[in-house]
Motif scaffolding. Structure first.
Motif, short mmCIF file in Angstrom:
data_model
loop_
_atom_site.label_atom_id
_atom_site.label_comp_id
_atom_site.label_asym_id
_atom_site.label_seq_id
_atom_site.Cartn_x
_atom_site.Cartn_y
_atom_site.Cartn_z
N PHE A 46 45.83 40.86 51.55
CA PHE A 46 47.01 41.70 51.37
C PHE A 46 48.30 40.89 51.54
N GLN A 47 48.28 39.99 52.53
CA GLN A 47 49.46 39.14 52.77
C GLN A 47 49.75 38.28 51.54
N ILE A 89 51.56 40.30 48.99
CA ILE A 89 52.96 40.49 49.41
C ILE A 89 53.75 39.20 49.17
N HIS A 128 52.85 46.59 44.26
CA HIS A 128 51.81 47.49 44.77
C HIS A 128 50.56 46.69 45.15
N ALA A 179 51.87 46.26 55.44
CA ALA A 179 52.52 46.58 54.16
C ALA A 179 53.88 47.26 54.31
N ARG A 238 57.33 46.65 52.61
CA ARG A 238 57.16 45.40 51.85
C ARG A 238 56.46 45.63 50.52
N ILE A 239 55.56 46.62 50.46
CA ILE A 239 54.77 46.82 49.25
C ILE A 239 54.23 48.25 49.24
N VAL A 245 51.39 51.02 48.67
CA VAL A 245 49.94 50.95 48.88
C VAL A 245 49.22 52.10 48.18
N GLN A 291 55.69 55.42 50.60
CA GLN A 291 55.20 54.08 50.28
C GLN A 291 53.71 54.05 49.97
#
Length: 231
Positions: free
Chosen positions: A23-24, A27, A33, A93, A96-97, A99, A128
């Protein structure tokens, strides 16, 4: 630059799928997404993994629903990660993004809809996050829990009845296997104001063909290839 696209289970080509490092990476690459999959432990904690067993991804075996979170955390995802909880993934997240949470096999987990919603609400991430599932009953349960939670049916092939389903659910998203998408489906979703999501697009040829419809959200495993196509 923000890349408008969905990182499927993070960046599974270069990192173990559905892990915090994966996931990082999504990002860090600037994706708008990311998608993850959720099951629930024996003690009622939503955890992130694609399969309902830990056999494929860890050095252990067994069904997630038959193991407590403490037991699940004892197993390793190679080289050195553990199974993340949904809360851990969302904390990473946050701000930042966006989900996309897929509820996998929700019939196995009594009350999973409420538990997932509470985590989203407690983290103040309602704007988000959106939730998708092949099990449309669980989406109706979510809609009964909250009129604000963003949801969407997940389907392999589009049928006319799905548009009625979207209206009944008051769904904001519609996630479809990319091979079954036709121009009429794209237009219908635009008319309805529903965000069309397609999965999983991994070749340059398919990326380029879908890119001509900028309203579609493309899901991919090949994050850097997709980034290069967009640029």
């Amino acid at each position: 630059m923000t890349i408008r696209g969905i990182a499927h289970r993070g960046y599974p080509v270069n990192y173990p799928e559905n892990t915090l490092s994966s996931f990082q990476a999504a990002i860090d690459l600037g994706f708008s997404h990311m998608e993850l999959d959720v099951h629930m432990s024996k003690d009622g904690i939503p955890v992130v993994m694609h399969d309902h067993t830990i056999d494929r991804m860890t050095n252990g075996s067994g069904e997630i629903r038959k193991l407590t979170l403490e037991e699940l955390k004892q197993f390793t995802i190679s080289p050195n990660e553990t199974i993340p909880t949904l809360e851990e993934a969302l904390q990473l997240a946050k701000d930042r993004i966006i989900v996309s949470i897929e509820l996998k096999k929700p019939k196995l987990y009594q009350g999973i809809e409420q538990k997932v919603y509470e985590i989203i609400k407690n983290l103040h991430m309602e704007d988000q996050v959106y939730i998708i599932s092949f099990n449309h009953d669980c989406l109706f349960k979510l809609r009964a829990i909250s009129s604000d939670v963003k949801i969407g049916p997940l389907v392999n092939k589009v049928r006319n009845s799905h548009y009625q389903l979207i209206q009944k659910l008051n769904a904001e998203y519609f996630a479809v296997k990319y091979t079954s998408i036709k121009e009429k489906h794209i237009k219908k979703c635009e008319e309805m104001g529903v965000q069309l999501v397609v999965w999983t697009v991994n070749t340059v040829e398919h990326m380029k063909s879908i890119k001509q419809y900028p309203n579609i959200l493309i899901t991919t495993d090949e994050l850097e290839t997709y980034k290069a196509v967009l640029e």
